[in-house]
Write a protein that holds these residues in place. Structure first.
Motif, short mmCIF file in Angstrom:
data_model
loop_
_atom_site.label_atom_id
_atom_site.label_comp_id
_atom_site.label_asym_id
_atom_site.label_seq_id
_atom_site.Cartn_x
_atom_site.Cartn_y
_atom_site.Cartn_z
N ALA A 196 -37.03 -18.80 21.10
CA ALA A 196 -37.27 -19.19 19.70
C ALA A 196 -35.95 -19.33 18.94
N ALA A 197 -35.00 -18.44 19.21
CA ALA A 197 -33.70 -18.51 18.53
C ALA A 197 -32.95 -19.78 18.94
N ILE A 198 -33.01 -20.13 20.21
CA ILE A 198 -32.35 -21.36 20.68
C ILE A 198 -33.01 -22.58 20.04
N GLU A 199 -34.35 -22.61 20.03
CA GLU A 199 -35.09 -23.74 19.42
C GLU A 199 -34.80 -23.86 17.93
N ALA A 200 -34.54 -22.74 17.28
CA ALA A 200 -34.25 -22.75 15.84
C ALA A 200 -32.82 -23.20 15.53
N GLY A 201 -31.98 -23.31 16.57
CA GLY A 201 -30.62 -23.81 16.34
C GLY A 201 -29.54 -22.76 16.48
N TYR A 202 -29.89 -21.54 16.86
CA TYR A 202 -28.86 -20.53 17.09
C TYR A 202 -28.21 -20.81 18.45
N SER A 203 -26.95 -20.40 18.60
CA SER A 203 -26.24 -20.60 19.87
C SER A 203 -26.87 -19.69 20.93
N ARG A 204 -26.66 -20.03 22.18
CA ARG A 204 -27.20 -19.22 23.28
C ARG A 204 -26.64 -17.80 23.24
N ASN A 205 -25.35 -17.69 22.96
CA ASN A 205 -24.73 -16.36 22.89
C ASN A 205 -25.34 -15.52 21.77
N TYR A 206 -25.50 -16.14 20.58
CA TYR A 206 -26.10 -15.43 19.45
C TYR A 206 -27.54 -15.05 19.79
N ALA A 207 -28.28 -16.01 20.37
CA ALA A 207 -29.67 -15.77 20.72
C ALA A 207 -29.79 -14.61 21.69
N LYS A 208 -28.89 -14.57 22.68
CA LYS A 208 -28.93 -13.51 23.68
C LYS A 208 -28.66 -12.15 23.05
N ALA A 209 -27.71 -12.09 22.15
CA ALA A 209 -27.30 -10.82 21.56
C ALA A 209 -28.13 -10.40 20.35
N GLN A 210 -28.62 -11.36 19.57
CA GLN A 210 -29.21 -11.03 18.27
C GLN A 210 -30.70 -11.38 18.10
N SER A 211 -31.33 -12.00 19.08
CA SER A 211 -32.72 -12.44 18.88
C SER A 211 -33.65 -11.27 18.57
N SER A 212 -33.44 -10.13 19.21
CA SER A 212 -34.31 -8.97 18.93
C SER A 212 -34.08 -8.45 17.51
N LYS A 213 -32.84 -8.58 17.03
CA LYS A 213 -32.54 -8.14 15.66
C LYS A 213 -33.17 -9.08 14.63
N LEU A 214 -33.28 -10.35 14.99
CA LEU A 214 -33.95 -11.28 14.08
C LEU A 214 -35.40 -10.83 13.84
N LEU A 215 -36.03 -10.33 14.90
CA LEU A 215 -37.42 -9.86 14.77
C LEU A 215 -37.52 -8.61 13.90
N GLU A 216 -36.45 -7.87 13.77
CA GLU A 216 -36.45 -6.67 12.94
C GLU A 216 -36.17 -6.98 11.48
N ASN A 217 -35.70 -8.18 11.19
CA ASN A 217 -35.44 -8.59 9.81
C ASN A 217 -36.75 -8.51 9.02
N VAL A 218 -36.72 -7.79 7.90
CA VAL A 218 -37.92 -7.54 7.10
C VAL A 218 -38.59 -8.85 6.66
N GLY A 219 -37.81 -9.80 6.19
CA GLY A 219 -38.37 -11.08 5.73
C GLY A 219 -39.03 -11.84 6.86
#
Length: 175
Positions: A25-48
């Motif tokens: 989902a992070a890759i499809e949304a336009g995040y880099s592969r590296n960011y997606a790999k490291a931060q995708s789980s943190k995106l799910l923790e974002n309150v908004g």
């Protein structure tokens, strides 16, 4: 207070809802592969993002569950014979598909289910009860006349008509 999501965050949330895969989902949304790999789980923790996903999932779930209006519309469609049932008929030549409307018993059941939901149908029930009582009174009067000791057919008919008139609440002058 609701937080406004960035377009990228909303796209991530929408893609996550579709796939259930945060990395993809992070890759499809336009995040880099590296960011997606490291931060995708943190995106799910974002309150908004989390609240947006929860709201969307609740809406999707509510659309899958039939509401009362839809249920009554379906019952009405069955009662009117508009909903067709698919029946498969096997013959020596093969299997045939036939679409038929619901049988009378099913249509009556659907009608009864609809009427249960409308308590103001008391007038209809009252009319049916009044008719049944009148039919019973007429049958009782007829039986008592036929069992009377008079021999004359004309006398029996006259007595029958008088009792019928009494049951129906009229008077003998025809008024």
């Amino acid at each position: 207070m609701k937080r406004k999501l960035t377009p990228k965050q909303q796209r991530f949330a929408d893609e996550y809802i579709k796939s259930g895969n945060a990395y993809q989902a992070a890759i499809e949304a336009g995040y880099s592969r590296n960011y997606a790999k490291a931060q995708s789980s943190k995106l799910l923790e974002n309150v908004g993002i989390k609240s947006y996903i929860d709201e969307q999932m609740a809406e999707i779930a509510s659309k899958r569950i039939m509401d009362a209006t839809e249920a009554v519309e379906l019952l009405t469609s069955i009662a009117r014979g508009e909903t067709k049932e698919t029946v498969y008929i096997g013959t020596a030549d093969g299997v045939y598909e036939k679409h038929k409307e619901a049988d009378l018993k099913t249509r009556i059941s659907a009608t009864k289910e609809i009427l249960k939901r409308y308590p103001d149908n008391d007038k209809l029930v009252e009319q049916q009860i009044r008719k049944l009582k009148a039919d019973a009174d007429i049958a009782e009067a007829k039986a008592s006349i036929m069992n009377a000791s008079t021999d004359s057919t004309e006398a029996k008919v006259s007595e029958y008509l008088d009792k019928l008139d009494d049951v129906l609440g009229g008077d003998s002058d025809g008024n």
